[in-house]
Design a protein around this motif. Sequence first.
Motif, PDB file in Angstrom:
ATOM      1  N   ILE A  38      10.976  43.517  40.965  1.00 33.39           N
ATOM      2  CA  ILE A  38       9.819  42.687  40.712  1.00 33.39           C
ATOM      3  C   ILE A  38       8.601  43.418  41.273  1.00 33.39           C
ATOM      4  N   LEU A  39       7.925  44.057  40.340  1.00 27.18           N
ATOM      5  CA  LEU A  39       6.798  44.888  40.754  1.00 27.18           C
ATOM      6  C   LEU A  39       5.745  44.084  41.475  1.00 27.18           C
ATOM      7  N   GLU A  40       5.661  42.822  41.055  1.00 24.89           N
ATOM      8  CA  GLU A  40       4.627  41.983  41.653  1.00 24.89           C
ATOM      9  C   GLU A  40       4.754  41.944  43.162  1.00 24.89           C
ATOM     10  N   ILE A  41       5.976  41.832  43.618  1.00 27.63           N
ATOM     11  CA  ILE A  41       6.177  41.700  45.061  1.00 27.63           C
ATOM     12  C   ILE A  41       5.732  42.968  45.749  1.00 27.63           C
ATOM     13  N   GLU A  43       3.638  45.085  44.668  1.00 30.92           N
ATOM     14  CA  GLU A  43       2.199  45.265  44.586  1.00 30.92           C
ATOM     15  C   GLU A  43       1.465  44.409  45.595  1.00 30.92           C
ATOM     16  N   THR A  44       1.997  43.196  45.830  1.00 25.78           N
ATOM     17  CA  THR A  44       1.315  42.364  46.813  1.00 25.78           C
ATOM     18  C   THR A  44       1.482  42.940  48.202  1.00 25.78           C
ATOM     19  N   ARG A  45       2.501  43.732  48.401  1.00 24.84           N
ATOM     20  CA  ARG A  45       2.677  44.317  49.727  1.00 24.84           C
ATOM     21  C   ARG A  45       1.724  45.484  49.959  1.00 24.84           C
ATOM     22  N   ALA A  48      -1.088  45.229  52.448  1.00 24.41           N
ATOM     23  CA  ALA A  48      -0.661  45.217  53.842  1.00 24.41           C
ATOM     24  C   ALA A  48      -0.456  46.636  54.322  1.00 24.41           C
TER      25      ALA A  48
ATOM     26  N   SER B  58      14.081  37.035  41.273  1.00 24.34           N
ATOM     27  CA  SER B  58      13.981  38.102  42.276  1.00 24.34           C
ATOM     28  C   SER B  58      14.563  37.699  43.619  1.00 24.34           C
ATOM     29  N   GLN B  61      15.884  40.192  45.803  1.00 26.87           N
ATOM     30  CA  GLN B  61      14.928  41.128  46.417  1.00 26.87           C
ATOM     31  C   GLN B  61      14.439  40.622  47.776  1.00 26.87           C
ATOM     32  N   GLN B  74       3.369  34.835  48.089  1.00 26.23           N
ATOM     33  CA  GLN B  74       2.877  36.136  47.606  1.00 26.23           C
ATOM     34  C   GLN B  74       3.247  36.336  46.137  1.00 26.23           C
ATOM     35  N   ILE B  75       4.444  35.895  45.781  1.00 27.60           N
ATOM     36  CA  ILE B  75       4.825  35.942  44.362  1.00 27.60           C
ATOM     37  C   ILE B  75       3.853  35.080  43.556  1.00 27.60           C
ATOM     38  N   HIS B  78       0.403  36.736  43.306  1.00 27.11           N
ATOM     39  CA  HIS B  78       0.364  37.904  42.446  1.00 27.11           C
ATOM     40  C   HIS B  78       0.583  37.531  40.984  1.00 27.11           C
ATOM     41  N   GLU B 148      -2.383  38.586  53.701  1.00 26.00           N
ATOM     42  CA  GLU B 148      -2.352  39.936  54.252  1.00 26.00           C
ATOM     43  C   GLU B 148      -3.745  40.417  54.610  1.00 26.00           C
TER      44      GLU B 148
END
Lengths: 395, 176
Positions: A38-41, A43-45, A48, B58, B61, B74-75, B78, B148
């Motif tokens: 899940i790229l979104e996750i 990307e949100t990181r 940080a 996910s 994950q 955060q999910i 985003h 963040e």
Amino acid sequence: MMKKSEIVKLFKSNIEAHIPTSIPQVDWSMLASSQQNILEIKETRRPAKIIFSFKAVLATVFVMAMVIFGIGLFNNQPIAVVQNPYTNAIYKDTLSVSAVSTATLMSNYIPTPVSTNQALSFITPLASTETITTIEPYLGMIETVTGQNAGITTTNLESDNALFESKVLLSTFDLLGNRINYTLYFNTISYSESENESTFEIEGIFLYKSYQFDFVGRKEIEDDEEIITFKTQSGTSNYVESIYKVEDNESKYSIVIVENDQIISQSKIKIVDENDERKIDFEYVDGLNYGIYNFKYEVENGVNLLRIEYQTRISGIEESGSMKVEIKIDPLTNVTSYQIFVKPDNEEEYEYESDRHVDDDDEDEEDPEDPEDEEDPEDPEDEEDPEDLEDEEDN
Amino acid sequence: MIINQMYIEKIKNKDEEAFEYIYTHTKRAVYSVVFAVAKNHSVAEDIMQEVYMKMIQSIHQYKENTNFFNWLLQIARHHAIDQYRKDKRKLNLDINDYSEVLISSQIGPDEEDQFMRMIDILDEDERLVVILKVVEELKHREIAKILEKPLGTVIWIYQNAMKKLKQEGGYDDEEE
């Protein structure tokens, strides 16, 4: 006229009125394909990571600026043949201050498990809160600069990295007496020396635990002023620059943090030694807001603490007073936090608790004298996954 | 908010009740985040459903012993941003065009109008901070972790946003 409580009520009632009450039907077959990334996750990181990088880079800047100062300002020898700085009394003092400053800043910015405790009594107006939060990121640095006062070691070692000709180990202690170590590798790019002046430029890497940053540092003479500039790059338009000057027998550090070509933070720090006491003046200006904080290390009833006198003007509100900062240790988790007792001149005293960003494995810090403890900067085995560290911060 | 790891494990085993539990306990925060980005209730409702599907998709994950609530938000953030970028036109509906929403809403048209006017003067970060603060009643520190951002920045954003709202709504200083 609308009141604040009415604004809150309006927001609350409006949002709550629209929250769907029916539980969505789950297509559990999606779970079967859950291995997809899940790229979104990720990307949100990313922000940080950038924030962390900046924090660590900021500390790196301090370390390197100090090292450059130590190596270049008082030593007219080329860096490659620099003697142990601690053979020179002036050098020792300078490096002591610099090492403590930089070491503590670095430890301050490493993500750590966060204390489960929140503000103990958070009954102060927001302006007062900002009075604390402004200096929160610097408490780690101040803690060690003023804290132990002595236990700072700088060791020039033979470089064990073929890419760099010089290696310096910095070792210092925090307020609790835990040792913090840093490793610097660098090459001298240029070096010139005249009768009373010397300039140089160095390039290298800075290592702290699993983190590594590139840097460029230089010492220049401008209008009879010796200026040491250190710039660390993180991305193409993100960097931290530190400028160190000696003016009127006072040493000052100006720090600029630039993110996406925009200055996001500017501050100045001055370190003063008087009558066997070490004081740190911290000053920041942000638009019309400013703050001046004077830090001093004290021992009270056997407890090491920081005493702070402050003056601020935030959102048009002027405030002055004093603070006392102690370290609190959670008996169950051993996670440490700052317990800050704030005594504004014109308001009631209150307490505030702040996370203390120090790695919980400080006790396992490498011994600079023990070569077996040293990390190989080129050994990927030594590197931790930064994502994991971020996750720790999330806890 | 702490979600017991047990529920996450149950979701991995396709447990409907565990999902209901998580949905019930997180829906307000998720909706708040999504709405703060989308600025539109009907769009937010759609995105919210997708967020939970993303979460299910996910769940493997998710790293144990990290904050599931923050991870979910955060999910949400985003995904909402992603949808916003994909179809700005869809999300940028006229703020006055919410008659459909009002049919099922308990909010009067004047209040809805006032609320949307206030939402419209805030930027995305301000909306996120204010809504998470006043609706979800999160602490600044918690919001900082979700977004963040440094704690000081979040407090600063909140202060500025409230100033704007006070000016827009004719705030009475005596209240503070």
